[in-house]
Design an enzyme around this catalytic site. Structure first.
Site, PDB file in Angstrom:
ATOM      1  N   ARG A 104     -12.550  -5.149   0.415  1.00  0.00           N
ATOM      2  CA  ARG A 104     -11.513  -5.933   1.101  1.00  0.00           C
ATOM      3  C   ARG A 104     -12.035  -7.354   1.175  1.00  0.00           C
ATOM      4  O   ARG A 104     -13.051  -7.609   1.842  1.00  0.00           O
ATOM      5  CB  ARG A 104     -11.251  -5.365   2.499  1.00  0.00           C
ATOM      6  CG  ARG A 104     -10.468  -6.316   3.372  1.00  0.00           C
ATOM      7  CD  ARG A 104      -9.905  -5.679   4.614  1.00  0.00           C
ATOM      8  NE  ARG A 104      -8.812  -4.794   4.286  1.00  0.00           N
ATOM      9  CZ  ARG A 104      -7.945  -4.296   5.174  1.00  0.00           C
ATOM     10  NH1 ARG A 104      -8.057  -4.613   6.446  1.00  0.00           N
ATOM     11  NH2 ARG A 104      -6.968  -3.504   4.795  1.00  0.00           N
ATOM     12  N   GLN A 134      -2.036   0.192  -0.215  1.00  0.00           N
ATOM     13  CA  GLN A 134      -0.946   0.248   0.755  1.00  0.00           C
ATOM     14  C   GLN A 134       0.372   0.578   0.051  1.00  0.00           C
ATOM     15  O   GLN A 134       1.136   1.443   0.488  1.00  0.00           O
ATOM     16  CB  GLN A 134      -0.838  -1.107   1.484  1.00  0.00           C
ATOM     17  CG  GLN A 134       0.240  -1.140   2.545  1.00  0.00           C
ATOM     18  CD  GLN A 134      -0.128  -0.290   3.744  1.00  0.00           C
ATOM     19  OE1 GLN A 134      -1.213  -0.427   4.303  1.00  0.00           O
ATOM     20  NE2 GLN A 134       0.770   0.608   4.156  1.00  0.00           N
ATOM     21  N   ASP A 226       6.031  -7.089   7.573  1.00  0.00           N
ATOM     22  CA  ASP A 226       4.586  -7.192   7.800  1.00  0.00           C
ATOM     23  C   ASP A 226       4.365  -8.432   8.673  1.00  0.00           C
ATOM     24  O   ASP A 226       5.295  -9.216   8.899  1.00  0.00           O
ATOM     25  CB  ASP A 226       3.847  -7.295   6.444  1.00  0.00           C
ATOM     26  CG  ASP A 226       2.325  -7.341   6.593  1.00  0.00           C
ATOM     27  OD1 ASP A 226       1.811  -6.947   7.660  1.00  0.00           O
ATOM     28  OD2 ASP A 226       1.642  -7.792   5.641  1.00  0.00           O
ATOM     29  N   ARG A 294      -1.994   6.731   3.605  1.00  0.00           N
ATOM     30  CA  ARG A 294      -3.105   5.962   3.037  1.00  0.00           C
ATOM     31  C   ARG A 294      -4.213   6.930   2.610  1.00  0.00           C
ATOM     32  O   ARG A 294      -4.814   6.786   1.544  1.00  0.00           O
ATOM     33  CB  ARG A 294      -3.656   4.969   4.074  1.00  0.00           C
ATOM     34  CG  ARG A 294      -2.718   3.833   4.436  1.00  0.00           C
ATOM     35  CD  ARG A 294      -2.522   2.867   3.298  1.00  0.00           C
ATOM     36  NE  ARG A 294      -3.776   2.290   2.820  1.00  0.00           N
ATOM     37  CZ  ARG A 294      -4.414   1.273   3.396  1.00  0.00           C
ATOM     38  NH1 ARG A 294      -3.903   0.681   4.445  1.00  0.00           N
ATOM     39  NH2 ARG A 294      -5.556   0.801   2.890  1.00  0.00           N
TER      40      ARG A 294
END
Ligand code: CP
Ligand code: NVA
Length: 307
Positions: A104, A134, A226, A294
């Site tokens: 990440r 995602q 989001d 996920r």
């Protein structure tokens, strides 16, 4: 599957997407039935985080454990990618010890460079450009709720960010139409938009941008939002909070949508900003299914890349 890394949804052919979703469904079923599937027995995943995480960290770690492997957490102060040593050197070293790397990162270039220099598969666990895991979990969720992905419409309301980019690319691959409602200056990445358009022409997926969220949700089967301020954009908070005010997903907006539209959010949510409590916790919301998926989607990705 002929795939060495997953840094972008663009690396997945439509067949590869189907393979990931099929395996995810199988692993989910087996896990619910208490059937073990140690397909990564003895394998190790390094999880490199430049940013915080709940879902990504827990699901990769638990996923590796459920497949008989081990996951190693390396936080922001452990490696200091590109500061203590170069990204290429980190990739070369990790490749001697582990069987896969999940990263990440702030800059997408960092995860792309890891993939270039590592000799083991690299999985993007979110960069400033994409969040492919995602999107795979989300389309697994949409499939479970809506069945056939081809011919349905996803309306994305708000910031054309990393999550929007990956959803758009994946929608194009599976034949789902993608309508984004965003203010000018907050559109999805231009070059990914063009590539989604080209892919969409082969699958029947339409790609559209509108300014009015009510227009976007009218025909939608899925309504997605989001955060307005992604990790790394904190200094833009005031401007973004002002610009996105008309883009809140709330019960007034849902009145313009089909009654059976599902509401999605990748989480974490900023309640009262991009989405209201009543919608996030309401009957149309599937956000916890997304969070659960996920685990299953990433197990499939790891199984196919590292198995
Ligand atoms: N959706 C998601 O990636 O959550 P985390 O930031 O908690 O990992
Ligand atoms: N767009 C958000 C997603 C968090 C999971 C971010 O990048 O912060």
């Amino acid at each position: 599957m002929n795939l060495s890394d997953l840094t972008s949804i663009n690396e997945l052919s439509p067949d590869a997407v189907a393979e990931v979703l099929d395996l995810a469904l199988r692993l989910k079923k087996e896990q619910k039935a208490g059937k073990e599937h140690p397909i990564l027995k003895g394998k190790t995943l390094a999880m490199v985080f430049e940013k915080p995480s709940l879902r990504t960290r827990v699901t990769f770690e638990v996923g590796m454990q459920q497949m008989g492997g081990y996951a190693l957490y390396l936080g922001p102060s452990d490696i200091q990618l590109g500061v203590r040593e170069s990204v290429a050197d980190v990739a070369r070293n990790l490749s001697r010890w582990v069987d896969g790397i999940m990263a990440r990162t702030f800059s997408h270039k960092t995860v792309a460079d890891l993939a270039e220099y590592a000799e083991v598969p690299v999985i993007n666990g979110l960069s400033d450009l994409e969040h492919p895991c995602q999107a795979l979990a989300d389309f697994l969720t949409i499939h479970e709720r809506k069945g056939d992905l081809r011919g349905i419409t996803l309306a994305y309301i708000g910031d054309g960010n990393n999550v929007a980019n990956s959803l758009m690319l994946l929608a194009a691959r599976v034949g789902t139409s993608f309508v984004v409602a965003c203010p000018s200056g907050y559109e999805p990445d231009q070059s990914l938009w063009q590539s989604a358009k080209v892919t969409g022409e082969t699958t029947g997926s339409r790609l559209l941008r509108v300014e009015d969220p009510r227009e976007a949700v009218r025909e939608a089967d899925v309504i997605y939002t989001d955060v307005w301020v992604s990790m790394g954009q904190e200094e833009e908070t005031d401007r973004r909070t002002r610009d996105f005010q008309p883009y809140q997903v709330n019960s007034e907006l849902l009145r313009h949508a089909k009654p059976d539209a599902i509401v999605m959010h990748c989480l974490p949510a900023h309640r009262g900003l991009e989405i209201t409590d009543d919608v996030l916790d309401g009957p149309q919301s599937v956000v916890l299914d997304q969070a659960e998926n996920r685990l299953h989607a990433q197990k499939a990705v790891m199984g196919l890349l590292m198995g």
